[in-house]
Motif scaffolding. Structure first.
Motif, PDB file in Angstrom:
ATOM      1  N   TYR A   1      42.895  26.393  39.153  1.00 37.27           N
ATOM      2  CA  TYR A   1      42.006  25.433  39.798  1.00 37.27           C
ATOM      3  C   TYR A   1      40.890  25.042  38.837  1.00 37.27           C
ATOM      4  O   TYR A   1      40.326  25.896  38.141  1.00 37.27           O
ATOM      5  N   LEU A   2      40.544  23.768  38.808  1.00 39.83           N
ATOM      6  CA  LEU A   2      39.386  23.275  38.075  1.00 39.83           C
ATOM      7  C   LEU A   2      38.249  23.082  39.062  1.00 39.83           C
ATOM      8  O   LEU A   2      38.444  22.525  40.150  1.00 39.83           O
ATOM      9  N   LEU A   3      37.064  23.533  38.686  1.00 37.95           N
ATOM     10  CA  LEU A   3      35.902  23.487  39.560  1.00 37.95           C
ATOM     11  C   LEU A   3      34.824  22.629  38.916  1.00 37.95           C
ATOM     12  O   LEU A   3      34.352  22.924  37.813  1.00 37.95           O
ATOM     13  N   LEU A   4      34.442  21.533  39.592  1.00 39.18           N
ATOM     14  CA  LEU A   4      33.389  20.643  39.122  1.00 39.18           C
ATOM     15  C   LEU A   4      32.138  20.965  39.928  1.00 39.18           C
ATOM     16  O   LEU A   4      32.034  20.614  41.098  1.00 39.18           O
ATOM     17  N   ASP A   5      31.193  21.650  39.302  1.00 38.44           N
ATOM     18  CA  ASP A   5      30.009  22.143  40.000  1.00 38.44           C
ATOM     19  C   ASP A   5      28.889  21.119  40.029  1.00 38.44           C
ATOM     20  O   ASP A   5      28.547  20.527  38.996  1.00 38.44           O
ATOM     21  N   THR A   6      28.280  20.921  41.210  1.00 37.53           N
ATOM     22  CA  THR A   6      27.062  20.139  41.373  1.00 37.53           C
ATOM     23  C   THR A   6      26.095  20.959  42.226  1.00 37.53           C
ATOM     24  O   THR A   6      26.460  22.002  42.776  1.00 37.53           O
ATOM     25  N   ASP A   7      24.870  20.478  42.371  1.00 40.33           N
ATOM     26  CA  ASP A   7      23.904  21.178  43.211  1.00 40.33           C
ATOM     27  C   ASP A   7      24.294  21.127  44.688  1.00 40.33           C
ATOM     28  O   ASP A   7      23.909  22.010  45.468  1.00 40.33           O
ATOM     29  N   ALA A   8      25.074  20.123  45.073  1.00 33.58           N
ATOM     30  CA  ALA A   8      25.434  19.955  46.477  1.00 33.58           C
ATOM     31  C   ALA A   8      26.698  20.712  46.860  1.00 33.58           C
ATOM     32  O   ALA A   8      26.911  21.020  48.038  1.00 33.58           O
ATOM     33  N   GLY A   9      27.528  21.018  45.887  1.00 32.85           N
ATOM     34  CA  GLY A   9      28.787  21.695  46.171  1.00 32.85           C
ATOM     35  C   GLY A   9      29.725  21.582  44.986  1.00 32.85           C
ATOM     36  O   GLY A   9      29.351  21.110  43.909  1.00 32.85           O
ATOM     37  N   THR A  10      30.956  22.009  45.208  1.00 24.89           N
ATOM     38  CA  THR A  10      31.951  22.076  44.135  1.00 24.89           C
ATOM     39  C   THR A  10      33.201  21.319  44.531  1.00 24.89           C
ATOM     40  O   THR A  10      33.743  21.524  45.630  1.00 24.89           O
TER      41      THR A  10
ATOM     42  N   ILE B   1      37.067  21.005  44.001  1.00 22.70           N
ATOM     43  CA  ILE B   1      38.164  21.870  43.582  1.00 22.70           C
ATOM     44  C   ILE B   1      39.381  20.998  43.326  1.00 22.70           C
ATOM     45  O   ILE B   1      39.841  20.286  44.216  1.00 22.70           O
ATOM     46  N   VAL B   2      39.901  21.047  42.102  1.00 19.51           N
ATOM     47  CA  VAL B   2      41.039  20.216  41.714  1.00 19.51           C
ATOM     48  C   VAL B   2      42.191  21.116  41.281  1.00 19.51           C
ATOM     49  O   VAL B   2      41.995  22.066  40.520  1.00 19.51           O
ATOM     50  N   HIS B   3      43.375  20.815  41.792  1.00 22.33           N
ATOM     51  CA  HIS B   3      44.589  21.506  41.352  1.00 22.33           C
ATOM     52  C   HIS B   3      45.595  20.440  40.945  1.00 22.33           C
ATOM     53  O   HIS B   3      45.747  19.424  41.620  1.00 22.33           O
ATOM     54  N   LEU B   4      46.291  20.673  39.841  1.00 21.26           N
ATOM     55  CA  LEU B   4      47.201  19.668  39.305  1.00 21.26           C
ATOM     56  C   LEU B   4      48.597  19.730  39.916  1.00 21.26           C
ATOM     57  O   LEU B   4      49.432  18.873  39.624  1.00 21.26           O
ATOM     58  N   GLY B   5      48.848  20.724  40.760  1.00 25.27           N
ATOM     59  CA  GLY B   5      50.141  20.798  41.413  1.00 25.27           C
ATOM     60  C   GLY B   5      51.273  20.951  40.416  1.00 25.27           C
ATOM     61  O   GLY B   5      51.166  21.675  39.429  1.00 25.27           O
ATOM     62  N   MET B   6      52.377  20.255  40.652  1.00 22.92           N
ATOM     63  CA  MET B   6      53.544  20.369  39.791  1.00 22.92           C
ATOM     64  C   MET B   6      53.598  19.289  38.723  1.00 22.92           C
ATOM     65  O   MET B   6      54.237  19.471  37.691  1.00 22.92           O
ATOM     66  N   SER B   7      52.946  18.166  38.975  1.00 19.09           N
ATOM     67  CA  SER B   7      53.114  17.035  38.056  1.00 19.09           C
ATOM     68  C   SER B   7      51.810  16.312  37.757  1.00 19.09           C
ATOM     69  O   SER B   7      51.822  15.249  37.148  1.00 19.09           O
TER      70      SER B   7
ATOM     71  N   CYS C   1      33.906  21.944  48.442  1.00 21.53           N
ATOM     72  CA  CYS C   1      33.442  23.214  48.989  1.00 21.53           C
ATOM     73  C   CYS C   1      31.934  23.323  48.818  1.00 21.53           C
ATOM     74  O   CYS C   1      31.425  23.197  47.702  1.00 21.53           O
ATOM     75  N   GLU C   2      31.213  23.545  49.918  1.00 17.76           N
ATOM     76  CA  GLU C   2      29.761  23.693  49.853  1.00 17.76           C
ATOM     77  C   GLU C   2      29.329  25.149  49.914  1.00 17.76           C
ATOM     78  O   GLU C   2      28.165  25.456  49.694  1.00 17.76           O
ATOM     79  N   LEU C   3      30.267  26.046  50.220  1.00 25.02           N
ATOM     80  CA  LEU C   3      29.993  27.475  50.157  1.00 25.02           C
ATOM     81  C   LEU C   3      30.195  27.946  48.719  1.00 25.02           C
ATOM     82  O   LEU C   3      30.737  27.209  47.895  1.00 25.02           O
ATOM     83  N   PRO C   4      29.775  29.162  48.387  1.00 26.83           N
ATOM     84  CA  PRO C   4      30.198  29.705  47.090  1.00 26.83           C
ATOM     85  C   PRO C   4      31.713  29.617  47.001  1.00 26.83           C
ATOM     86  O   PRO C   4      32.415  30.008  47.950  1.00 26.83           O
ATOM     87  N   GLU C   5      32.231  29.067  45.910  1.00 26.26           N
ATOM     88  CA  GLU C   5      33.666  28.793  45.873  1.00 26.26           C
ATOM     89  C   GLU C   5      34.501  30.058  46.040  1.00 26.26           C
ATOM     90  O   GLU C   5      35.657  30.006  46.463  1.00 26.26           O
ATOM     91  N   SER C   6      33.911  31.219  45.734  1.00 26.01           N
ATOM     92  CA  SER C   6      34.644  32.470  45.909  1.00 26.01           C
ATOM     93  C   SER C   6      34.970  32.739  47.376  1.00 26.01           C
ATOM     94  O   SER C   6      35.843  33.559  47.679  1.00 26.01           O
ATOM     95  N   ALA C   7      34.294  32.046  48.291  1.00 25.36           N
ATOM     96  CA  ALA C   7      34.553  32.208  49.722  1.00 25.36           C
ATOM     97  C   ALA C   7      35.611  31.227  50.222  1.00 25.36           C
ATOM     98  O   ALA C   7      36.027  31.313  51.383  1.00 25.36           O
ATOM     99  N   HIS C   8      36.039  30.302  49.374  1.00 23.80           N
ATOM    100  CA  HIS C   8      37.038  29.314  49.800  1.00 23.80           C
ATOM    101  C   HIS C   8      38.380  30.014  50.016  1.00 23.80           C
ATOM    102  O   HIS C   8      38.764  30.887  49.231  1.00 23.80           O
TER     103      HIS C   8
END
Length: 270
Positions: free
Chosen positions: A58-67, A69-75, A117-124
């Motif tokens: 997973y790629l995580l783009l962090d901002t002050d408001a939240g993160t 979460i991007v996944h590239l899947g299969m293609s 995700c607006e929670l700590p991403e570890s809680a996702h």
């Protein structure tokens, strides 16, 4: 499917174009990916991207408001393109930035994900039960021995269990087991600590080498026509069924484990 090294090289490639810049728009052309793109994903608009991290694949783009979460899947693939560039059939999402660039998600099979995700991403739910990163100090022989204690499952399948360690996909599990001289069919709980130390070392080496190779063969993340995927690698067993072992010359064998191909040397791996 892009594996950990491909995702890490993607992270390294896009970071200079995103980090420190403010999001001016989020264009969602097709919200129907693996999970629907939530409307709250637009909460990133107006936010400065503080960091671009990777957790497992997973790629995580962090901002002050939240993160995001991007996944590239299969293609899926990510490219940096000039904002407003004509979109192709499978260009589903553009993250538009204040520098005139856009991060574009292309995903022909739509098995990828774009979440917020607006929670700590570890809680996702997708991230909270993941094992340690294989290149981190938390992944070591003592930890692996503790997680494998009593396990009857084959070591190859244990390595591909994201609850034990993340990101050791099929290619790299094959290669690391060969380098460590371990038969992929052996039960995880039967492997001694010294052999686990060798295995952990080889996992780290094979992944680090793949990332380095990706950094030298896949540098351009601003070419809209480019499609990053598996980069040039020197593979000893994966995809080499029936060819001579690079160490002893014995013909390599292939079996199926968990619906995935496993190639190994019956002499060098025991």
């Amino acid at each position: 499917m892009p594996e950990l090294p491909e995702v890490e090289v993607t992270r390294q490639g896009i970071t200079p174009y995103l980090q420190g810049h403010t999001v001016t728009d989020l264009i969602v052309r097709n919200p129907q990916l693996r999970w629907p793109v939530p409307q709250i994903a637009s909460n990133i608009i107006g936010q400065q991207i503080r960091h671009i991290r990777r957790r497992a694949k997973y790629l995580l783009l962090d901002t002050d408001a939240g993160t995001t979460i991007v996944h590239l899947g299969m293609s899926g693939s990510l490219r940096v393109v000039p904002a407003g560039s004509p979109a192709g059939k499978h260009d589903h999402i553009d993250l538009v930035l204040d520098n005139g660039q856009a991060l574009r998600l292309n995903d022909p099979r739509r098995f990828g994900a774009w979440l917020w995700c607006e929670l700590p991403e570890s809680a996702h739910p997708l991230l909270q039960k993941l094992g340690p990163e294989p290149l981190s100090e938390h992944f070591n022989a003592d930890y692996l021995a503790q997680r494998l204690k009593g396990k009857k499952q084959a070591i190859k399948q244990c390595l591909m269990d994201n609850h034990i360690v993340v990101g050791v996909g099929n290619i790299y599990a094959n290669e690391a087991l060969f380098a460590a001289g371990i038969d992929p069919r052996i039960a995880g709980g039967q492997i001694t600590l010294p052999r686990l130390e060798k295995l952990v070392e080889e996992i780290k080496l094979v992944l680090a080498f793949a990332i380095k190779q990706g950094g030298t063969t896949l540098k351009d993340f601003t070419n809209a026509e480019g499609k990053p995927g598996y980069f040039a690698q020197q593979l000893h067993v994966y995809g080499r069924k029936g060819l001579p072992c690079t160490q002893c010359g014995t013909l390599l064998q292939e079996i199926r484990q968990g619906q995935r191909s496993t190639v190994f040397c019956p002499v060098c791996q025991h």
